[in-house]
Scaffold this motif. Structure first.
Motif, PDB file in Angstrom:
ATOM      1  N   SER A 363      51.417  52.715  55.209  1.00  0.00           N
ATOM      2  CA  SER A 363      52.849  52.954  55.378  1.00  0.00           C
ATOM      3  C   SER A 363      53.708  51.914  54.662  1.00  0.00           C
ATOM      4  CB  SER A 363      53.203  52.960  56.874  1.00  0.00           C
ATOM      5  OG  SER A 363      52.815  51.733  57.484  1.00  0.00           O
ATOM      6  N   LEU A 364      53.112  50.822  54.212  1.00  0.00           N
ATOM      7  CA  LEU A 364      53.876  49.768  53.546  1.00  0.00           C
ATOM      8  C   LEU A 364      54.074  50.082  52.066  1.00  0.00           C
ATOM      9  CD1 LEU A 364      52.297  46.502  55.018  1.00  0.00           C
ATOM     10  CD2 LEU A 364      54.510  47.500  55.583  1.00  0.00           C
ATOM     11  N   PRO A 365      55.116  49.537  51.462  1.00  0.00           N
ATOM     12  CA  PRO A 365      55.291  49.694  50.014  1.00  0.00           C
ATOM     13  C   PRO A 365      54.113  49.089  49.258  1.00  0.00           C
ATOM     14  CG  PRO A 365      57.289  48.823  51.046  1.00  0.00           C
ATOM     15  CD  PRO A 365      56.228  48.790  52.088  1.00  0.00           C
ATOM     16  N   LEU A 366      53.805  49.687  48.111  1.00  0.00           N
ATOM     17  CA  LEU A 366      52.662  49.212  47.336  1.00  0.00           C
ATOM     18  C   LEU A 366      52.820  47.753  46.924  1.00  0.00           C
ATOM     19  CD1 LEU A 366      51.940  52.324  45.092  1.00  0.00           C
ATOM     20  CD2 LEU A 366      50.453  51.358  46.859  1.00  0.00           C
ATOM     21  N   SER A 367      54.049  47.306  46.694  1.00  0.00           N
ATOM     22  CA  SER A 367      54.255  45.916  46.296  1.00  0.00           C
ATOM     23  C   SER A 367      53.780  44.946  47.362  1.00  0.00           C
ATOM     24  CB  SER A 367      55.735  45.671  45.994  1.00  0.00           C
ATOM     25  OG  SER A 367      56.537  45.966  47.141  1.00  0.00           O
ATOM     26  N   TYR A 395      49.867  52.227  39.242  1.00  0.00           N
ATOM     27  CA  TYR A 395      50.095  52.785  37.904  1.00  0.00           C
ATOM     28  C   TYR A 395      50.565  54.237  37.999  1.00  0.00           C
ATOM     29  CZ  TYR A 395      49.390  53.885  32.993  1.00  0.00           C
ATOM     30  OH  TYR A 395      49.593  54.265  31.686  1.00  0.00           O
ATOM     31  N   ALA A 396      49.985  54.994  38.938  1.00  0.00           N
ATOM     32  CA  ALA A 396      50.390  56.392  39.098  1.00  0.00           C
ATOM     33  C   ALA A 396      51.821  56.496  39.602  1.00  0.00           C
ATOM     34  CB  ALA A 396      49.443  57.105  40.059  1.00  0.00           C
ATOM     35  N   ALA A 397      52.252  55.523  40.424  1.00  0.00           N
ATOM     36  CA  ALA A 397      53.588  55.584  41.018  1.00  0.00           C
ATOM     37  C   ALA A 397      54.681  55.084  40.078  1.00  0.00           C
ATOM     38  CB  ALA A 397      53.614  54.775  42.315  1.00  0.00           C
ATOM     39  N   SER A 400      53.857  51.023  34.103  1.00  0.00           N
ATOM     40  CA  SER A 400      53.682  49.597  33.825  1.00  0.00           C
ATOM     41  C   SER A 400      54.867  48.758  34.280  1.00  0.00           C
ATOM     42  CB  SER A 400      53.456  49.389  32.321  1.00  0.00           C
ATOM     43  OG  SER A 400      54.561  49.904  31.573  1.00  0.00           O
ATOM     44  N   ASP A 401      55.732  49.313  35.129  1.00  0.00           N
ATOM     45  CA  ASP A 401      56.892  48.561  35.613  1.00  0.00           C
ATOM     46  C   ASP A 401      56.464  47.473  36.585  1.00  0.00           C
ATOM     47  OD1 ASP A 401      58.463  50.231  34.123  1.00  0.00           O
ATOM     48  OD2 ASP A 401      59.009  51.542  35.812  1.00  0.00           O
ATOM     49  N   GLY A 402      57.071  46.311  36.475  1.00  0.00           N
ATOM     50  CA  GLY A 402      56.808  45.220  37.396  1.00  0.00           C
ATOM     51  C   GLY A 402      55.503  44.512  37.084  1.00  0.00           C
ATOM     52  N   ALA A 408      48.152  46.723  36.095  1.00  0.00           N
ATOM     53  CA  ALA A 408      47.476  48.019  36.169  1.00  0.00           C
ATOM     54  C   ALA A 408      47.326  48.641  34.780  1.00  0.00           C
ATOM     55  CB  ALA A 408      48.254  48.949  37.093  1.00  0.00           C
ATOM     56  N   ALA A 409      48.363  48.495  33.949  1.00  0.00           N
ATOM     57  CA  ALA A 409      48.288  49.045  32.595  1.00  0.00           C
ATOM     58  C   ALA A 409      47.225  48.324  31.771  1.00  0.00           C
ATOM     59  CB  ALA A 409      49.652  48.935  31.922  1.00  0.00           C
ATOM     60  N   GLN A 410      47.160  46.997  31.919  1.00  0.00           N
ATOM     61  CA  GLN A 410      46.140  46.238  31.201  1.00  0.00           C
ATOM     62  C   GLN A 410      44.739  46.604  31.713  1.00  0.00           C
ATOM     63  OE1 GLN A 410      46.383  44.471  28.597  1.00  0.00           O
ATOM     64  NE2 GLN A 410      48.521  43.846  28.446  1.00  0.00           N
ATOM     65  N   LEU A 411      44.615  46.828  32.986  1.00  0.00           N
ATOM     66  CA  LEU A 411      43.321  47.218  33.554  1.00  0.00           C
ATOM     67  C   LEU A 411      42.885  48.571  32.999  1.00  0.00           C
ATOM     68  CD1 LEU A 411      41.075  46.483  35.594  1.00  0.00           C
ATOM     69  CD2 LEU A 411      42.383  47.734  37.327  1.00  0.00           C
ATOM     70  N   ARG A 412      43.837  49.475  32.854  1.00  0.00           N
ATOM     71  CA  ARG A 412      43.530  50.785  32.276  1.00  0.00           C
ATOM     72  C   ARG A 412      43.015  50.621  30.846  1.00  0.00           C
ATOM     73  NH1 ARG A 412      46.225  55.007  29.478  1.00  0.00           N
ATOM     74  NH2 ARG A 412      45.601  57.074  30.229  1.00  0.00           N
TER      75      ARG A 412
END
Length: 625
Positions: A363-367, A395-397, A400-402, A408-412
């Motif tokens: 229920s918490l924000p992903l951040s 990344y899906a949400a 690459s923002d934030g 996440a983008a680098q991991l991809r």
């Protein structure tokens, strides 16, 4: 992950007697176990005279196996909640006088149910009740440890090892190993009830941040068999996981085991979800208007909001945080379950407990979950795949923002780019430019690192690549780099202790080369390498003794703790080794661990059949010391 553990552990062999407090030398030689460990066990109480058999009228199911309520806590037990509910009605059944109409009107629903004999005593039919002779969530065929591992061990030793471990271990792999032992389906030591054994384990799992595992242990015992220790551990786990209503069976069956403000609010919430909305509303209003300092306004407001979802009609209660100076597990758990926004000023000052709880709260924000998940990965609560899944959601949400999105983008890229050089560059970006790579970053990139081809082109990155792979136990993938790395380097040191089926022994000259490149304070990393190699049996006794004198490691110095864990290893009792390992591995970082303690832990784990875990702990020590 190639981490198969040798089957057929010989458990329960031999009695280990600990006659004095276990000493720790990891920075502080004082005993960390509770007092009384060296006290002789109390003499067994005389057996009570057999009670007369109940008449058919008083025993509805004469063939059902009775469940005995365990009310004892043993050493260090909780004072509250040990006794079951009163068996009689108003007046204890000592008088045959019927209550007056005024007396009946003054009773609340629980008291009226108790008076009329309508209050349930259990929530599972007698024929379906579970035995507490073995409690846990991992059977041996599912990766758990042998069920009888602790059955013949002294209960004072087992209790002291579990209760004396404060929660945080210096090693991620040590945490994983201890969690496996605590979650295994085990029989309690002789003389300890199944409920107390389950409660001790659930409490330690909570202290470790393993709230979901603690909840599962509690749920493996029928609620009417819970004692105060297990009940408290279960409520703590329910709150930490946002599963507030999970405590409602306890509130119904054992509502009087506590009388604090949070418990009374929780009972009102359960009352609302049981269909008694008006009663719950009135109770919460009285609490909110009470002048009793025990009832804090924010706590009652959160309870009203939560109960409102059951139909109270006050789910629009406004949550005001202006006068709130600190978080509590209750406030955090209810706010997270409600999706209420918690002020950043409170989150900034929050301790590690809240990060560990946040990691698994959907229920918490992903951040907020990312911050918690990074701590959970460092400590061993989160696996590499679980951490990757969470970053995939980021990344899906938001792409690459934030900062989290950029990672996440680098991991991809590290996974899917066709060019290995581009994948290595992405990994370097995630690891950062610091001298020491954050351990959670190594956990995050474990499987991506395993996809990099072993090549001289990437020899300079071999160290962090191997360290990353071993955080997830990918030892076979790391082995591909054996011919690439230079003997005596950091990458070589991790492979020397981390690989299975190592060919031959390690020479003293190779260790000397490692020491020459060791820039750690006091050559700590070299000491950890020697301790790991010695514990795994990969250097000769002569080489061990030579380096023991050279670095003043005191590997052979005996303490009662080292004697106990060594004996447990000799008799191949993996569960007892894991519990004693937890005692010797406590601390916030690797500065709290000595090579001597590491040597005894690695040796005992290897002897007891947990060589895979021993190798990963040794490699982690070389990497992180």
């Amino acid at each position: 992950m190639n981490m198969r553990v040798r089957a057929g552990l010989l458990a329960g062999a031999g009695l280990l007697v600990l006659a004095a407090p276990i000493a720790m030398a990891a920075g502080n030689p004082e005993s960390i176990l509770p007092p009384g460990l060296d006290d002789p066990a109390p003499a067994p109480a005389p057996a009570p005279a057999p009670a007369p058999a109940p008449s058919p009228a008083s025993e509805p199911n004469a063939n059902a196996t009775p469940v005995v309520q365990d009310t004892g806590e043993g050493e260090g037990g909780d004072a509250s909640g040990d006794d079951g509910e009163d068996s009689g009605g108003s007046g204890g059944g000592s008088s045959s006088r019927l209550p007056t109409l005024e007396e009946l009107e003054a009773l609340d629903t629980d008291e009226l149910d108790e008076l009329l004999g309508l209050k349930p005593k259990f929530d599972i039919p007698p024929a379906q009740r579970r035995s507490t002779s073995r409690v846990g969530i991992l059977n041996e065929d599912e990766g758990g440890l042998p069920a009888v591992s602790l059955a013949r061990q002294p209960q004072a030793l087992v209790r002291a090892a579990i209760a004396g471990t404060q929660g945080r271990l210096v090693s991620r792999w040590g945490h994983i190993t201890l969690r496996r032992a605590l979650a295994s389906r085990l029989a309690p030591p002789a003389g300890m009830s199944g409920s107390e054994f389950a409660g001790l384990r659930a409490q330690l799992l909570n202290r470790m941040g393993e709230f979901a595992a603690a909840r599962a242990i509690a749920q493996d015992v029928d609620v009417d068999a819970w004692n105060g220790r297990l009940a408290n551990a279960a409520v703590d786990a329910y709150i930490a996981t946002g599963d507030v209503l999970g405590a409602c069976p306890l509130a119904v069956l054992r509502g009087g085991y506590r009388d604090d403000a949070e418990w009374r609010m929780l009972r009102s919430i359960c009352t609302a979800y049981a269909g008694e909305a008006s009663r719950a509303r009135n109770e919460l209003v009285r609490m909110r208007e009470s002048e009793d300092a025990e009832f804090n306004a924010i706590d009652v407001l959160l309870a009203q909001r939560f109960a409102g979802a059951a139909g109270l009609g006050n789910n629009t209660v406004t949550i005001e945080w202006d006068d709130v100076d600190e978080l509590t597990p209750w406030r955090y758990g209810l706010a997270a379950a409600l999706g209420a926004t918690i002020p950043e000023r409170l989150l900034d000052d929050a301790g590690p407990y809240y990060q560990r709880s946040a990691a698994t709260l959907p229920s918490l924000p992903l951040s907020l979950r990312i911050d918690g998940a990074r701590r959970a990965a460092r400590e061993g609560i989160f696996s590499s795949s679980a951490l990757v899944d969470l970053y995939s959601q980021v990344y899906a949400a938001s792409g690459s923002d934030g900062p989290a999105g950029a990672d996440a983008a680098q991991l991809r890229t590290a996974y899917i780019d066709a060019d290995p050089a581009a994948r290595v560059a992405a990994l370097r970006s995630i690891w950062g430019d610091g001298a020491q790579i954050p351990h959670d970053r190594q956990v995050l990139t474990a499987y991506a690192s395993a996809r990099i081809p072993a090549s001289d082109q990437f020899a300079a990155d071999a160290g962090p690549l191997i360290a990353s792979m071993l955080t997830a136990g990918l030892d076979r993938d790391a082995a591909r780099w054996s011919d690439i790395v230079d003997e005596g380097g950091m990458a070589w040191g991790m492979l020397a202790v981390g690989l299975p089926d190592a060919d031959g022994g390690v020479s003293s000259g190779a260790i000397d080369s490692f020491r020459d490149g060791d820039d750690s304070t006091g050559k700590r990393r070299t000491g950890m390498l020697v301790a790991g190699l010695a514990g795994l049996g990969r250097i000769s006794s002569g080489t061990r003794n030579s380096w023991n004198r050279e670095l003043n490691l005191e590997l052979t110095r005996e303490t009662r703790w080292s004697a106990a864990i060594s004996r447990a290893g000799e008799v191949e009792n993996a569960a007892l080794v894991a519990l004693l390992m937890g005692v010797g591995m406590q601390g916030d970082d690797w500065n709290r661990m000595t090579p001597r303690h590491l040597y005894h832990i690695i040796s005992a784990l290897r002897q007891s059949g947990l060589e895979a875990e021993a190798r990963m702990i040794a490699a982690e020590a070389v990497s992180r010391a």
